[in-house]
Design an enzyme around this catalytic site. Structure first.
Site, PDB file in Angstrom:
ATOM      1  N   ARG A   1      -9.807   0.895   8.653  1.00  0.00           N
ATOM      2  CA  ARG A   1      -9.431  -0.466   9.024  1.00  0.00           C
ATOM      3  C   ARG A   1     -10.507  -1.173   9.827  1.00  0.00           C
ATOM      4  O   ARG A   1     -10.356  -2.351  10.129  1.00  0.00           O
ATOM      5  CB  ARG A   1      -8.181  -0.420   9.884  1.00  0.00           C
ATOM      6  CG  ARG A   1      -6.877  -0.654   9.134  1.00  0.00           C
ATOM      7  CD  ARG A   1      -5.793  -0.433  10.148  1.00  0.00           C
ATOM      8  NE  ARG A   1      -4.583  -1.145   9.956  1.00  0.00           N
ATOM      9  CZ  ARG A   1      -3.513  -0.663   9.348  1.00  0.00           C
ATOM     10  NH1 ARG A   1      -3.561   0.498   8.751  1.00  0.00           N
ATOM     11  NH2 ARG A   1      -2.401  -1.355   9.311  1.00  0.00           N
TER      12      ARG A   1
ATOM     13  N   LYS B   1       0.828  -1.212   0.000  1.00  0.00           N
ATOM     14  CA  LYS B   1       0.000   0.000   0.000  1.00  0.00           C
ATOM     15  C   LYS B   1       0.864   1.265   0.000  1.00  0.00           C
ATOM     16  O   LYS B   1       0.605   2.198  -0.740  1.00  0.00           O
ATOM     17  CB  LYS B   1      -0.929   0.031   1.226  1.00  0.00           C
ATOM     18  CG  LYS B   1      -1.939  -1.091   1.274  1.00  0.00           C
ATOM     19  CD  LYS B   1      -2.947  -0.875   2.403  1.00  0.00           C
ATOM     20  CE  LYS B   1      -2.329  -0.895   3.785  1.00  0.00           C
ATOM     21  NZ  LYS B   1      -1.873  -2.208   4.235  1.00  0.00           N
TER      22      LYS B   1
ATOM     23  N   ARG C   1      -0.701  -8.434  13.475  1.00  0.00           N
ATOM     24  CA  ARG C   1      -1.221  -7.464  12.500  1.00  0.00           C
ATOM     25  C   ARG C   1      -2.058  -8.159  11.423  1.00  0.00           C
ATOM     26  O   ARG C   1      -3.087  -7.655  11.002  1.00  0.00           O
ATOM     27  CB  ARG C   1      -0.079  -6.690  11.853  1.00  0.00           C
ATOM     28  CG  ARG C   1       0.450  -5.582  12.749  1.00  0.00           C
ATOM     29  CD  ARG C   1       1.823  -5.130  12.339  1.00  0.00           C
ATOM     30  NE  ARG C   1       1.871  -4.561  11.012  1.00  0.00           N
ATOM     31  CZ  ARG C   1       2.966  -4.535  10.255  1.00  0.00           C
ATOM     32  NH1 ARG C   1       4.079  -5.063  10.692  1.00  0.00           N
ATOM     33  NH2 ARG C   1       2.932  -3.986   9.068  1.00  0.00           N
TER      34      ARG C   1
HETATM   35  P1  ADP Z   1       0.732  -1.991   7.779  1.00  0.00           P
HETATM   36  O1  ADP Z   1      -0.325  -1.612   6.773  1.00  0.00           O
HETATM   37  O2  ADP Z   1       1.956  -2.524   7.129  1.00  0.00           O
HETATM   38  O3  ADP Z   1       0.199  -2.835   8.895  1.00  0.00           O
HETATM   39  P2  ADP Z   1       0.679   0.679   8.944  1.00  0.00           P
HETATM   40  O4  ADP Z   1       1.829   1.582   8.949  1.00  0.00           O
HETATM   41  O5  ADP Z   1      -0.505   1.034   8.082  1.00  0.00           O
HETATM   42  O6  ADP Z   1       1.262  -0.732   8.534  1.00  0.00           O
HETATM   43  O7  ADP Z   1       0.114   0.471  10.435  1.00  0.00           O
HETATM   44  C1  ADP Z   1       0.939   0.177  11.531  1.00  0.00           C
HETATM   45  C2  ADP Z   1       0.138   0.171  12.818  1.00  0.00           C
HETATM   46  O8  ADP Z   1      -0.443   1.448  13.058  1.00  0.00           O
HETATM   47  C3  ADP Z   1      -1.054  -0.777  12.868  1.00  0.00           C
HETATM   48  O9  ADP Z   1      -0.658  -2.086  13.224  1.00  0.00           O
HETATM   49  C4  ADP Z   1      -1.935  -0.118  13.938  1.00  0.00           C
HETATM   50  O10 ADP Z   1      -1.460  -0.360  15.243  1.00  0.00           O
HETATM   51  C5  ADP Z   1      -1.733   1.349  13.668  1.00  0.00           C
HETATM   52  N1  ADP Z   1      -2.716   1.885  12.705  1.00  0.00           N
HETATM   53  C6  ADP Z   1      -2.453   2.406  11.478  1.00  0.00           C
HETATM   54  N2  ADP Z   1      -3.574   2.796  10.861  1.00  0.00           N
HETATM   55  C7  ADP Z   1      -4.598   2.511  11.711  1.00  0.00           C
HETATM   56  C8  ADP Z   1      -6.019   2.649  11.643  1.00  0.00           C
HETATM   57  N3  ADP Z   1      -6.625   3.162  10.558  1.00  0.00           N
HETATM   58  N4  ADP Z   1      -6.749   2.240  12.718  1.00  0.00           N
HETATM   59  C9  ADP Z   1      -6.173   1.722  13.809  1.00  0.00           C
HETATM   60  N5  ADP Z   1      -4.847   1.541  13.938  1.00  0.00           N
HETATM   61  C10 ADP Z   1      -4.057   1.931  12.900  1.00  0.00           C
END
Ligand code: ADP
Length: 226
Positions: A90, A15, A172
């Protein structure tokens, strides 16, 4: 295009990489809730302190907090022509809030679902390294740095992102399966436009080519149909 492109897919589906390509192509900003949260942690501010433990365990952060962050970011002037949402929404609650917010702002959503095989995700994430200074992402198999362990741009030593450790990755992926993947059906029910792109194989550039081709096809269908 006055559109919010919602990049959707499991951790490790690319992404972030595809978002950067889309930013360069369409000139609209990327909104990555993961990056925003990591920024708060790096600044050691109140929000950062409140989310650090959850993020490090691989669990999702509270809906209210991310929703407020996105609302505030989407009301900035650089988002008037659209934006790229990376890692948001999410959960069902986030998706509902987002659709209302986009309606308010006069933007329509287009969901780009990056479909990737589970085993490939594990392999990708375990080879992932990041530059702590400029944020550039590398991968030992698909995008190695010129010198192993060192950033091409600034010579900084690469590190493993805290939440890329194996136990955390598993958490995750579980959070994705449980809370996020079902949103695809939700978007369908809401009548959102949805592109499914096979992102398991091929260079990131080739996958981006596929996204662009699908977007063009969709645009012409919409034009023809209207
Ligand atoms: P990836 O898509 O590789 O899991 P991200 O950088 O998008 O990595 O997200 C890392 C962490 O940040 C998630 O595991 C969560 O803890 C938090 N996070 C990111 N976006 C959200 C969201 N929209 N809602 C809740 N937690 C989030």
């Amino acid at each position: 295009m006055r559109k919010a492109l919602v990049l959707f897919g499991p951790p490790g589906s690319g992404k972030g990489t595809q978002s950067k390509f889309l930013v360069a192509r369409f000139g609209i900003p990327q909104i990555s809730t993961g990056d925003m949260l990591r920024d708060h942690i790096a600044r050691r501010d109140q929000i950062g302190k409140s989310v650090q433990a959850r993020m490090e365990s691989g669990a999702l952060v509270r809906d209210e907090l991310v929703n407020a962050m996105v609302r505030e970011r989407l009301s900035q002037p650089d988002c008037v022509n659209g934006c790229i949402l990376d890692g948001y929404p999410r959960t069902r609650q986030q998706a509902e809030v987002l659709l209302d917010l986009l309606k308010e702002l006069g933007l329509s959503e287009l969901v780009i679902h990056l479909v990737v095989d589970y085993n490939i995700i594990i392999a990708r994430i375990s080879g992932r390294r990041v530059c702590p200074k400029c944020g550039t992402l590398y991968n030992s198999s698909s995008r190695p740095p010129r010198v192993p362990g060192v950033c091409d741009r600034d010579g900084e030593n690469l590190v493993i992102r805290e939440d890329d450790r194996e136990s955390v990755v598993r958490e995750r992926l579980e959070a994705y399966e449980r809370q996020t993947r079902p949103l695809i059906d939700f978007f369908r029910q809401q009548g959102s436009r949805l592109l499914e792109v096979d992102a398991s194989h091929g260079a990131p550039e080739a996958i981006f080519g596929q996204i662009l081709a699908d977007l063009n096809r969709l645009e012409s269908e919409v034009t023809l149909g209207s």
